[in-house]
Design an enzyme around this catalytic site. Structure first.
Site, PDB file in Angstrom:
ATOM      1  N   GLU A 107       0.228  -2.453  12.659  1.00  0.00           N
ATOM      2  CA  GLU A 107       0.300  -3.917  12.743  1.00  0.00           C
ATOM      3  C   GLU A 107       0.546  -4.430  14.162  1.00  0.00           C
ATOM      4  OE1 GLU A 107       3.257  -4.873   9.850  1.00  0.00           O
ATOM      5  OE2 GLU A 107       1.901  -4.542   8.165  1.00  0.00           O
ATOM      6  N   LYS A 132       2.601   0.714  16.095  1.00  0.00           N
ATOM      7  CA  LYS A 132       3.805   0.672  15.275  1.00  0.00           C
ATOM      8  C   LYS A 132       3.862   1.946  14.428  1.00  0.00           C
ATOM      9  CE  LYS A 132       5.856  -2.494  11.836  1.00  0.00           C
ATOM     10  NZ  LYS A 132       5.457  -3.401  10.747  1.00  0.00           N
ATOM     11  N   GLN A 133       2.692   2.430  14.029  1.00  0.00           N
ATOM     12  CA  GLN A 133       2.603   3.560  13.105  1.00  0.00           C
ATOM     13  C   GLN A 133       1.182   4.113  13.185  1.00  0.00           C
ATOM     14  OE1 GLN A 133       3.044   0.192  10.280  1.00  0.00           O
ATOM     15  NE2 GLN A 133       2.361   1.742   8.829  1.00  0.00           N
ATOM     16  N   TRP A 193       0.825  -1.212   0.000  1.00  0.00           N
ATOM     17  CA  TRP A 193       0.000   0.000   0.000  1.00  0.00           C
ATOM     18  C   TRP A 193       0.861   1.265   0.000  1.00  0.00           C
ATOM     19  CZ3 TRP A 193      -1.653   2.838   4.882  1.00  0.00           C
ATOM     20  CH2 TRP A 193      -0.691   2.704   5.881  1.00  0.00           C
ATOM     21  N   ASP A 194       2.142   1.106   0.294  1.00  0.00           N
ATOM     22  CA  ASP A 194       3.077   2.230   0.245  1.00  0.00           C
ATOM     23  C   ASP A 194       2.878   3.025  -1.052  1.00  0.00           C
ATOM     24  OD1 ASP A 194       3.923   0.037   1.858  1.00  0.00           O
ATOM     25  OD2 ASP A 194       5.956   0.826   1.953  1.00  0.00           O
TER      26      ASP A 194
END
Lengths: 752, 752
Positions: free
Chosen positions: A473, A585-586, A346-347
């Protein structure tokens, strides 16, 4: 500020430098290894890759459940042509063994090549001067060219290799790189004629044919050059000897059968064309191509040279790595390494595409076409996952099949569907290209929307989506992930809008599309209703949007008692441990707020940011730039600039410790996004362009151009905001919520 | 009703028959394969296993995350000694090739052996009479004995094998059996002396030494028997020729280095002892041993012979399969097959142990000691999983290490800790054995309780436990699973109770235990508080206990559109699909209601049962018996008897289609539980014994004995409930909520 110089020579720096000095052109990528090697036991990942070329390897699961992937794409390392060994009076030149002075290594981003010079001192104290130059051509995508220039009062021997004994890099202890050694290419034929070394090979399991060819040319003033060939099981070596001086040019050509029917013929055709070129003439082409690129896409920062150089470095690496045709996309590490096995994530849609959307429409379009080309794989995967209708795009892939072997942090990320839909919608907002939507975008939107209505359900008057993983994640397989639901809502609403637009644009073809996909008016009504009634979880007490139904009820991670050496957490804690805590994580909800700010209000965004930022580890390289962009949005200026700085140096200073495995493309794009969508505050919405600019104190100005619906607009943020219509019809642009009519040029005061 | 007869001879029936006719003694198990083979291409799983003997094989994950298991136990198939080939006038005897009459095969559960007889018709029309008998000795645990009797007017040739070319069964498409072929044993030495064939071998990776030995003895009236040996790489064959009649006895002995220091010496010692025995004398021992067993453990059903025979079959198989020492437990398939690779699960504590608790205290105790023996592995695993304190027992194991390779339906089942604690508590309630609790139970209770307080947390005044999987594997990694929380509550409450009891019993030793485990008074207070305030999710609207925090908000599985061929769902749907729906593989909340009925009220139990039963697939063989028991509890009598019937025939009629991989031990135990805890309604609680008996209409009576705190009580349910104190002091027993003083005998009316 067009030259990136890096003269570090430690073993670590050399390995990282291989990624940083990667040269590529979107098709072919060559890591920046030293031609002559390093000597000693310095580790190297001597890689050459073609974008979109994959082998397929079997995947075995110790406990295989239904629908687990049984095979996986891997980007093969190709035949090594970059190796050129040097001996001086019989002494091998290796910087880690011998002595040297005046070492300098530069990546020239204006001219599109790298060069490396140093003086080498032999054990007898004689001094040689060596220069290596290389480029991967923007003119001939198949070509990687090298130039070696040696001056030495003595015997010079240069051995140029076609080395077929290559393999991919493996690390058993890092889930982010391949853990199992495999043979991904097999040789068919190796032929060394006088002027052309040729090898034909293929990917082991997927059977993609590949060819490569090397040509050599020497120039020598001082003496004659003698030349001979040596063959071995490992390939061909062309050996040149001279004395006093030697100049060698080596042109390396690669081709693959995804693009060319006859790869052998094709490399020879290119070789024929190169007969009329030399390294200098190729450099001229490079310069021209790059002028076009920088004219359109440069981002100028006045006031901090390092920032300026770094952002150009990132833009350049993105431009080098991004695919230019429907066979390719941009992998997590671009063409600069083997991390994540060359997979596309998806980046692309959430990080890289918005960068290219801005002013490289053709590239943006190709990236979208790649997704459309693989829609049938996504359709089959949806059926495998038990969906009667719709498509499920793969979490990671090269060839279009799902390659994620750990589904909770892979296949479960259904938001990939929403991310792709979002990118198509953004493309439409930028371009108003209705024909593109008719031919490609409509199908992608309809099929992803069908999937949402297949998998979600109405409950308590809301549309809900269960058992998915959001971008973060460290929490997996949850119900009503805010990010996923917001993207699904956006996708459902826009699918209906686009369908109505298409019916008006070309009713007959649109109805054909509906028929082909089995879409009815009733489906569209359900989509509308699901979009309208989408459940976006919110916690009234904290006044924040909830990451998912249960997230806020978990224990908060004990950051105080987590030693620094335990980051990234994923390398030190079992997933179940991570899943038990509030730890990110993000960004997840905060990323949704960036992409879809209309779904929430400012105060909720602010409170959510404060809440989630405090529990985010940034263990993903995709994290800091988003927090930086949203810091801009919320007026946290110092924070915004600090995050921008973190992103900017991530690879240049190897802050994640794994730049050796390749550059972090999404983060690189994130630095550009930080400037455009963060500092300048751009949003491209149904209502048109919106800006909320501010300028870090360290800078004098920031400027870039936007291509928007046949217009070119120059945006300069300095003491004021300056908007200039370089090309195209007048337009009203919203700045800080207020419309401004732009015909030629507008100056606006900057809100401080 | 002691003889199970099954004369089916189809290829399928033969394979299933291998499991059904397994003979074992808790140590050694031999599948019921035909000595002479079947002929044709009839599949066979020719297995011989020793309980507790494991190999360790490496586990590779395509995407390995921290704490994923790196190795796994597997139960190896041992050297095949059961093969005895027969030729008549040179024609091999194979029932699937040649002709036969009068075939009969019987498992005699009173005498403890199986026999098989048939008449074989040669292609020339001559008729032979063959009888094969076998037993696995309860007297000598190492011994598997065979007897072959052949009468034939012609040349008889019998070849008795020691076959070392064995492997384990694999099926790539079924996650419930091993998918990868591996060599689990390696031969060290094969020696054939006159009377003893001997082989020494070891497990490939775990290095457990093994030995086996065969001895032969012949009896012949009609003619001399001549005999010779043949050796090959595959082993040793002892060949006997005679005419008219041949009677052969073969004694096979196995030993392993987990139990014996010198396995070679040990098998010879046993062989020496067997010199004084013959098949008939071994049979006498069997009979004696089984008399003791049946006296204590028989469950008598009057009124339906099939039910009577079937329940005895199940009790017999459990008795055959359950481990008798600390090295062994009872695997999911007992010693009857290779499903689940010989691993021990929670099946032991929740299904099998309650059966043996009832009246086989020594066996129950051994099963608990096995867990205690492996507490250090559980301690290490807890640390791996990020827990600072406590133990985490493995979801599946032989040697004590976690062997679950798919953690969402494995390691995440933290309830295994609660299940084990529950079993220790039940043992204590049955026996009042304080010394046992001091030496073993206390440590297990304290360590599992420490884990709960480490992993859970107080939130909104309740103690909550996140990211676990309950017994129902069609929902995974959820927050506040009712079953898990209920078992944790029970375990926490009882840990404190047991500690107080132990302090009163032996303060010094108890304090030593606390010190060794680092347990403080404060810990006990936290345990008490966590137990008291444990969150047990409840839905007020439906009036049911919730399987977990989110379960009831999901979509209900579309049963109407699920074809019968798609069951079990796990073999046809991706886990993510299953996780998205309200659908159960097996009871979860309802199982908690069975084990811990005091935590809820009758109406909630009833409504919960109705709700969950409707969405349960019973894809797990552990499912029907629990629904049956709870049907009894709730007065759903027809349902209770129907579920009992389903459980009873599960293996006998191979209703799950995989009995070939071994008998379903937990289900077999479940049939006994259905009688004792279901129909008779037994509960063993802090307040003593409780009964709520009823009798299915089809039966005249049901009776069994309970061993309870040095008493033997005979319970007979017929027109009345009859309680008889066979042995021990008087006791008050609660029947239908009312206490009854039992001194010698009590008759009570049965509630209809």
């Amino acid at each position: 500020m067009w030259q990136y110089q890096n003269d570090a020579l430690s073993a670590d720096a050399l390995l990282v430098g291989e990624s940083l000095f990667t040269l590529a052109n979107g098709y072919l990528g060559v890591r920046g290894c030293f031609e002559e090697g390093y000597g000693g036991d310095v580790q190297t990942i001597r890689g050459t890759y073609i974008n979109g070329v994959y082998d397929i390897v079997p995947v075995t699961h110790p406990e295989r459940l239904w629908g687990f992937v049984e095979k996986q794409d891997k980007q093969p390392n190709l035949v090594d042509l970059q190796s050129i060994l040097v001996e001086l009076d019989g002494e091998p030149v290796n910087i880690h063994v011998g002595e040297y002075t005046d070492y300098k290594r530069i990546l020239d981003m204006e001219k599109g090549f790298s060069h490396r010079t140093f003086k080498y001192v032999t054990k007898y104290g004689k001094i040689a001067s060596l220069t290596f130059k290389r480029l991967v051509s923007f003119e001939y995508r198949e070509v990687f060219a090298q130039s070696v220039h040696i001056e030495y009062e003595g015997a010079i021997k240069v051995s140029s290799l076609m080395n077929t004994h290559v393999r991919n890099f493996t690390d058993h202890f890092d889930p982010r790189v391949s853990s199992e050694e495999m043979t991904l290419i097999e040789m068919d034929e190796i032929v060394g004629s006088e002027n052309r070394h040729f090898a034909k090979f293929h990917t082991t399991h997927s059977g993609i044919d590949l060819a490569c060819l090397s040509m050599h040319r020497t120039f020598s003033n001082a003496s004659e050059v003698s030349r001979h060939q040596s063959h071995s099981s490992g390939g061909i070596t062309e050996i040149f000897t001279a004395s006093g001086q030697l100049e060698l040019e080596k042109f390396n050509i690669f081709s693959d059968s995804l693009r060319e029917a006859d790869v052998e013929k094709h490399v020879n055709t290119i070789a024929d064309a190169l007969e009329g070129e030399c390294f200098m003439s190729l450099l001229d082409h490079q310069h021209n191509h790059l002028q076009d690129f920088w004219n359109a896409s440069d981002i100028k920062i006045e006031g901090n040279e390092k920032d300026q150089l770094s952002i150009r470095f990132n833009l350049y690496q993105l431009f080098q790595s991004v695919g230019r045709d429907q066979h390719s996309n941009i992998s997590a590490k671009g063409l600069s390494g083997e991390g994540y096995e060359g997979h596309y994530f998806w980046d692309t849609e959430i990080y890289v595409l918005p960068t290219f959307q801005l002013n490289q429409k053709d590239i943006a379009k190709q990236l979208l076409l790649y997704r459309h080309k693989h829609i049938e794989s996504a359709r089959l995967r949806a059926r495998e996952l038990g969906h009667g209708r719709g498509v499920k795009f793969p979490w990671r892939t090269i060839s279009g099949i799902e390659c994620s072997a750990y589904f909770p942090a892979g296949t479960a990320q259904y938001h990939i569907n929403g991310d792709i839909a979002h990118a198509f919608i953004q493309y439409y907002l930028y371009t108003e290209d209705k024909q593109f939507m008719l031919e490609y975008g409509g199908e992608v939107l309809l099929e992803t929307a069908l999937l949402w209505i297949d998998m979600g359900h109405f409950d308590e008057g809301k549309f809900k989506i269960d058992a998915v993983t959001g971008p973060d994640e460290y929490t997996a397989v949850v119900d009503n992930n805010y990010y996923t639901n917001a993207l699904a809502k956006h996708s459902l609403e826009w699918t209906v809008k686009v369908c109505n637009m298409l019916l008006a644009y070309n009713q007959a073809e649109t109805e054909k599309l509906f028929e082909r996909l089995g879409v009815t008016q009733e489906d569209l009504q359900v989509m509308q209703r699901a979009g309208d009634q989408m459940y976006l979880p919110h916690d009234a007490e904290l006044g924040i949007d909830m990451q998912d139904d249960r997230f806020l009820r978990k224990k908060i991670w004990d950051f105080d008692n987590t030693p620094q050496s335990h980051y990234p957490l994923l390398l030190h804690y079992h997933p179940l441990t991570l899943y038990r805590y509030q730890v990110l994580k993000q960004p997840d909800t905060v990323l949704a707020h960036f992409l879809l700010e209309d779904y929430t209000d400012y105060e909720t965004m602010r409170r959510s940011y404060n809440y989630y930022e405090a529990i985010t580890t940034h263990d993903s390289s995709l994290s800091p730039c988003v927090y930086g962009i949203m810091a801009s949005r919320l007026g946290y200026k110092e924070k915004a600039y600090a995050y921008f700085g973190d992103s900017l140096k991530l690879d240049l200073e190897n802050t994640h410790g794994n730049t050796k495995d390749g550059l972090h493309m999404a983060n690189m794009a994130g630095t550009a996004l930080s400037l455009i969508y963060g500092f300048a505050g751009l949003r491209v919405t149904e209502q048109g362009l919106k800006l909320r600019p501010w300028l870090p104190e360290a800078w004098k100005s920031l400027s870039f151009t936007i291509n928007y619906r046949s217009r070119v607009i120059l945006v300069t943020v300095s003491d004021t905001l300056q908007l200039e219509m370089i090309e195209g019809a007048p337009l009203t642009i919203e700045v800080e919520g207020e419309g401004h009519y732009l015909e030629t040029k507008v100056f606006l005061p900057l809100k401080r």
